[in-house]
Design a protein around this motif. Structure first.
Motif, PDB file in Angstrom:
ATOM      1  N   UNK A   1       0.867  -1.210  -0.104  1.00  0.00           N
ATOM      2  CA  UNK A   1       0.177   0.081   0.008  1.00  0.00           C
ATOM      3  C   UNK A   1       0.861   1.378  -0.122  1.00  0.00           C
ATOM      4  N   UNK A   2       0.415   2.250  -0.375  1.00  0.00           N
ATOM      5  CA  UNK A   2       1.036   3.538  -0.544  1.00  0.00           C
ATOM      6  C   UNK A   2       1.019   4.312   0.924  1.00  0.00           C
ATOM      7  N   UNK A   3       2.484   4.389   1.133  1.00  0.00           N
ATOM      8  CA  UNK A   3       2.788   4.668   2.268  1.00  0.00           C
ATOM      9  C   UNK A   3       2.535   3.918   3.770  1.00  0.00           C
ATOM     10  N   UNK A   4       2.198   2.592   3.182  1.00  0.00           N
ATOM     11  CA  UNK A   4       2.089   1.624   4.482  1.00  0.00           C
ATOM     12  C   UNK A   4       0.936   2.003   5.248  1.00  0.00           C
ATOM     13  N   UNK A   5      -0.030   2.750   4.556  1.00  0.00           N
ATOM     14  CA  UNK A   5      -1.268   3.100   5.266  1.00  0.00           C
ATOM     15  C   UNK A   5      -2.289   1.618   5.199  1.00  0.00           C
ATOM     16  N   UNK A   6      -3.472   1.431   5.870  1.00  0.00           N
ATOM     17  CA  UNK A   6      -4.100   0.337   6.069  1.00  0.00           C
ATOM     18  C   UNK A   6      -5.212   0.051   5.064  1.00  0.00           C
ATOM     19  N   UNK A   7      -4.989   0.550   3.929  1.00  0.00           N
ATOM     20  CA  UNK A   7      -5.845   0.347   2.553  1.00  0.00           C
ATOM     21  C   UNK A   7      -5.296   0.404   1.500  1.00  0.00           C
ATOM     22  N   UNK A   8      -5.904  -0.076   0.280  1.00  0.00           N
ATOM     23  CA  UNK A   8      -5.210  -0.087  -0.956  1.00  0.00           C
ATOM     24  C   UNK A   8      -6.381   0.431  -1.895  1.00  0.00           C
ATOM     25  N   UNK A   9      -6.156   0.952  -3.001  1.00  0.00           N
ATOM     26  CA  UNK A   9      -7.246   1.175  -4.069  1.00  0.00           C
ATOM     27  C   UNK A   9      -6.636   1.438  -5.318  1.00  0.00           C
ATOM     28  N   UNK A  10      -7.087   0.505  -6.250  1.00  0.00           N
ATOM     29  CA  UNK A  10      -6.381   0.426  -7.796  1.00  0.00           C
ATOM     30  C   UNK A  10      -7.407  -0.315  -8.800  1.00  0.00           C
ATOM     31  N   UNK A  11      -7.088  -0.537  -9.811  1.00  0.00           N
ATOM     32  CA  UNK A  11      -7.538  -1.303 -10.751  1.00  0.00           C
ATOM     33  C   UNK A  11      -7.806  -2.819 -10.661  1.00  0.00           C
TER      34      UNK A  11
ATOM     35  N   UNK B   1     -17.509   8.759  -5.082  1.00  0.00           N
ATOM     36  CA  UNK B   1     -16.940   8.577  -3.805  1.00  0.00           C
ATOM     37  C   UNK B   1     -15.622   7.777  -3.731  1.00  0.00           C
ATOM     38  N   UNK B   2     -15.720   6.616  -4.640  1.00  0.00           N
ATOM     39  CA  UNK B   2     -14.614   5.633  -4.698  1.00  0.00           C
ATOM     40  C   UNK B   2     -13.209   6.631  -5.635  1.00  0.00           C
ATOM     41  N   UNK B   3     -13.703   7.186  -6.555  1.00  0.00           N
ATOM     42  CA  UNK B   3     -12.805   8.103  -7.322  1.00  0.00           C
ATOM     43  C   UNK B   3     -12.015   9.144  -6.490  1.00  0.00           C
ATOM     44  N   UNK B   4     -12.914   9.938  -5.519  1.00  0.00           N
ATOM     45  CA  UNK B   4     -12.203  10.837  -4.819  1.00  0.00           C
ATOM     46  C   UNK B   4     -11.226  10.195  -4.080  1.00  0.00           C
ATOM     47  N   UNK B   5     -11.759   9.055  -3.375  1.00  0.00           N
ATOM     48  CA  UNK B   5     -11.075   8.266  -2.363  1.00  0.00           C
ATOM     49  C   UNK B   5      -9.598   7.667  -3.081  1.00  0.00           C
TER      50      UNK B   5
ATOM     51  N   UNK C   1      -8.211   9.359  -5.800  1.00  0.00           N
ATOM     52  CA  UNK C   1      -7.248  10.284  -5.993  1.00  0.00           C
ATOM     53  C   UNK C   1      -6.498  10.809  -4.576  1.00  0.00           C
ATOM     54  N   UNK C   2      -7.241  10.830  -3.364  1.00  0.00           N
ATOM     55  CA  UNK C   2      -6.479  10.980  -2.444  1.00  0.00           C
ATOM     56  C   UNK C   2      -5.569   9.939  -1.964  1.00  0.00           C
ATOM     57  N   UNK C   3      -5.706   8.738  -2.451  1.00  0.00           N
ATOM     58  CA  UNK C   3      -5.065   7.576  -1.838  1.00  0.00           C
ATOM     59  C   UNK C   3      -3.431   7.926  -2.637  1.00  0.00           C
TER      60      UNK C   3
END
Length: 296
Positions: A23-33, A142-146, A148-150
Motif C-alpha cells: 500500500x501507498x505509505x504503508x497505510x491500512x488500505x489499498x485502491x486500484x484497478x 466517492x471511490x474516485x475521490x478516495x 485520488x487522495x490515496x
C-alpha cells in the motif's frame, strides 16, 4: 518464522493477511484497478479457494464474472459491487475478466464508531450489491475521490494523508452500507412474498404435491430461492414445511374421522399404505394405528 500466509486450523484453507507492504505509505488500505493477474500475495493464486483477514470491495465496470464467496456463486456485471469481509472464503474465476476498481482495507484502519456505523462486520448482509443508476454514480464518485487522495501522498504529511483517507473511506462505506442494508430489506420483503405464495400453494396442493421442485416450478422460482425464502420465514426447509402440513392433515383425519388408514393415506397423497405408514412413523415416531388409538 513468520510467513505471509497462515493455515486455517480447522479446514486447511489458506488465510492471507492484509499486504500492508503493497500500500501507498504503508497505510491500512489499498485502491486500484482490478485485473486478471491481481493477487493479494505472490503465492496467492486467484483461482484457488482462500480466506482473507481484510475487507475487499470490488466495483465492476464490465462483466459478467462469477465469484465464489463462502461457497455460494455470485455473478457480477457492470455496475455491481461485491463486498467480501474478513474470514470469508472466496475464489476468483479462472477465466473471468475482472474490470473495475478494487478496494482493500485492513481491520483496525477505521475507528470503532465508524466500524459500527458502516456495518463492516454485518455478515448477514449480502456480498453482491446491485445499485441503481444514481446509487452507482454516487459510489463511483466517492471511490474516485478516495483513489485520488490515496494516490496523492506528496501534498500532505503522512499523518494528515492518513486522516484524509479515513474520512474519504468513511464517506464511501456509509454509502455502501446504506445500499447493503436497503438491499437486504428488499430481499427480505421479496422472501416474504415468496414464502406467502409458497404457503398458499402448499395449502392448496399438499394432498397431491410433495415435491419442492414442483412448487418452485409452478411459482416460477428457482429451488434455491424457495429454500432461502422458506428458511428465512420459518427456519426450516421447504420439504420440512410440506411434510409438516401433510402430517397435520393425516393426524386430523386419523383423530376425527373413521376413514380406514389406507384411505387416510390416499387423502394426503400416499396411494400405498405401506409408504404412508413409513412416512407417518418417520415424522411422529408412532404408527397411524397407534396414533388413532391414542386419540380415541
Amino acid at each position: 518464522m513468520e510467513t505471509s500466509t497462515q493455515e486455517a486450523a480447522d479446514d486447511g484453507i489458506r488465510t492471507f493477511p492484509f499486504p500492508v507492504e503493497l500500500s501507498v505509505g504503508g497505510v491500512g488500505m489499498q485502491i486500484g484497478p482490478m485485473g486478471a493477474g491481481r493477487t493479494w500475495h505472490a503465492d496467492a493464486p486467484l483461482d484457488r479457494v482462500h480466506r482473507i483477514d481484510f475487507h475487499v470491495v470490488l466495483l465492476f465496470t464490465d462483466g459478467p464474472v462469477r465469484h465464489m464467496v463462502d461457497f455460494d456463486e455470485y455473478e457480477a456485471t457492470a455496475g455491481d459491487v461485491l463486498w467480501i469481509r474478513p474470514g470469508q472464503v472466496h475464489r476468483f474465476t479462472r477465466a473471468g475478466e475482472y474490470r473495475g476498481t478494487a478496494l482493500t482495507m485492513q481491520p483496525g484502519f477505521l475507528p470503532r464508531d465508524t466500524v459500527e456505523a458502516t456495518g463492516l462486520y454485518r455478515y448477514d448482509l449480502p456480498p453482491l450489491l446491485r445499485p441503481d443508476a444514481p446509487q452507482a454514480a454516487a459510489l463511483r464518485a466517492a471511490l474516485a475521490h478516495l483513489r485520488r487522495e490515496y494516490e496523492d501522498s506528496a501534498t500532505l504529511p503522512p499523518n494528515l494523508h492518513t486522516s484524509v483517507l479515513r474520512h474519504c473511506l468513511t464517506a464511501f462505506l456509509l454509502r455502501l452500507a446504506h445500499l447493503a442494508t436497503s438491499s437486504a430489506e428488499a430481499a427480505r420483503r421479496q422472501a416474504d412474498t415468496t414464502f406467502t405464495l409458497f404457503r398458499e400453494a402448499v395449502e392448496r396442493d399438499f394432498a397431491t404435491v410433495h415435491s419442492v421442485s414442483a412448487y418452485a416450478d409452478a411459482l416460477g422460482y428457482s429451488r434455491r430461492t424457495l429454500v432461502r425464502a422458506v428458511r428465512a420465514a420459518t427456519g426450516e426447509t421447504p420439504k420440512g414445511f410440506i411434510d409438516k402440513r401433510v402430517v397435520l392433515e393425516a393426524k386430523r383425519l386419523l383423530a376425527h374421522t373413521d376413514l380406514p388408514i389406507g384411505r387416510v393415506g390416499v387423502a394426503v397423497g400416499f396411494p400405498d399404505p405401506a409408504n404412508f405408514s413409513k412416512f407417518f412413523h418417520q415424522h411422529t415416531d408412532t404408527t397411524p394405528a397407534a396414533f388413532r388409538a391414542e386419540m380415541r
